[in-house]
Design an enzyme around this catalytic site. Sequence first.
Site, PDB file in Angstrom:
ATOM      1  N   LYS A  57      -9.746   1.643  -2.566  1.00 29.23           N
ATOM      2  CA  LYS A  57      -9.989   1.113  -1.214  1.00 29.23           C
ATOM      3  C   LYS A  57     -11.380   1.501  -0.720  1.00 29.23           C
ATOM      4  O   LYS A  57     -11.745   2.680  -0.729  1.00 29.23           O
ATOM      5  CB  LYS A  57      -8.908   1.654  -0.264  1.00 29.23           C
ATOM      6  CG  LYS A  57      -8.921   1.043   1.131  1.00 29.23           C
ATOM      7  CD  LYS A  57      -7.735   1.598   1.920  1.00 29.23           C
ATOM      8  CE  LYS A  57      -7.619   0.989   3.299  1.00 29.23           C
ATOM      9  NZ  LYS A  57      -6.467   1.566   4.031  1.00 29.23           N
ATOM     10  N   GLU A  65       0.857  -1.193   0.000  1.00 30.26           N
ATOM     11  CA  GLU A  65       0.000   0.000   0.000  1.00 30.26           C
ATOM     12  C   GLU A  65       0.891   1.241   0.000  1.00 30.26           C
ATOM     13  O   GLU A  65       2.014   1.209   0.499  1.00 30.26           O
ATOM     14  CB  GLU A  65      -0.888  -0.019   1.253  1.00 30.26           C
ATOM     15  CG  GLU A  65      -1.884   1.127   1.316  1.00 30.26           C
ATOM     16  CD  GLU A  65      -2.747   1.103   2.579  1.00 30.26           C
ATOM     17  OE1 GLU A  65      -3.808   1.732   2.566  1.00 30.26           O
ATOM     18  OE2 GLU A  65      -2.348   0.460   3.577  1.00 30.26           O
ATOM     19  N   CYS A 100      -5.236  -3.348   2.685  1.00 32.37           N
ATOM     20  CA  CYS A 100      -5.015  -3.166   4.125  1.00 32.37           C
ATOM     21  C   CYS A 100      -6.262  -3.364   5.000  1.00 32.37           C
ATOM     22  O   CYS A 100      -6.637  -4.487   5.280  1.00 32.37           O
ATOM     23  CB  CYS A 100      -4.380  -1.797   4.359  1.00 32.37           C
ATOM     24  SG  CYS A 100      -3.509  -1.654   5.942  1.00 32.37           S
TER      25      CYS A 100
END
Length: 265
Positions: free
Chosen positions: A113, A42, A154
């Site tokens: 995300k 990330e 994540c």
Amino acid sequence: MMFRASCIQLCSSNDVSSNIKKTKKLFLKAVKQNADFVLTPEVSSKITLDKNKLLKTATSMDKDIYLKEMKLLAKKYKKWILIGSLILKIKNKLVNRSILITSGGKIKCYYDKIHMYDAKLSAKEKYYESKLFKPGKKIKITNLPWGKLGLSICYDLRFPFMYKKMSQQGAIFISVPSAFTETTGKKHWHTLLKARAIENFSYVFAPGQAGKHCNGRKTYGHSLIISPDGKILKELGKKEGVITANIYTKEVKKLRKIIHSVQHD
């Protein structure tokens, strides 16, 4: 079918050029290890939570220099690359975007995300990604030459139904590029990743950020490649580097035939 996957572990700074140089060096190491598919963590190109700075420096996909360099590397060495994520500016809004590049250097797919990391870990350690980024709305699955890949980033890791949907739609690989905090990484990283692998009988590729960054943030590292039955195939510690493992697609099909849990909610 077998191929080789590599996860690159970085300690990214706010200097994009320096991060490109480090990524290239580790990418070439992965090439020497005969990797077919290389993944970065990330926020590979820049790690900061300063919204004003990001709004000034972030660009669109077609102008991003880190992305340009990765496309050139993919084409030159004929490797598939997943940039774990870049912070990009789209219509004056910031997004945290994972980008898959083909071995011909073309963008195959991207994922923004969905789940924003808003957490108060202590009086000194707080994160409010919802104040920074516009969240994505769509789960993304795409085709690699070896099977379907489900993309995540994540904090998405904590939302198992997202991965179940991917698996039910045919994903046999899961990417979880991360900048997991040192604080939560020590407690949850290995357990959550192994759980996602086992629940879905999927390979998990989890390249991470590692170490103390220029903004004082500490990330956990421990990049992992995990088998569909939850076995850790390769792991890094807390230093920058690369791990590579053989991936056997038949393993997924074999396990899903034995236990049919992926089909059920």
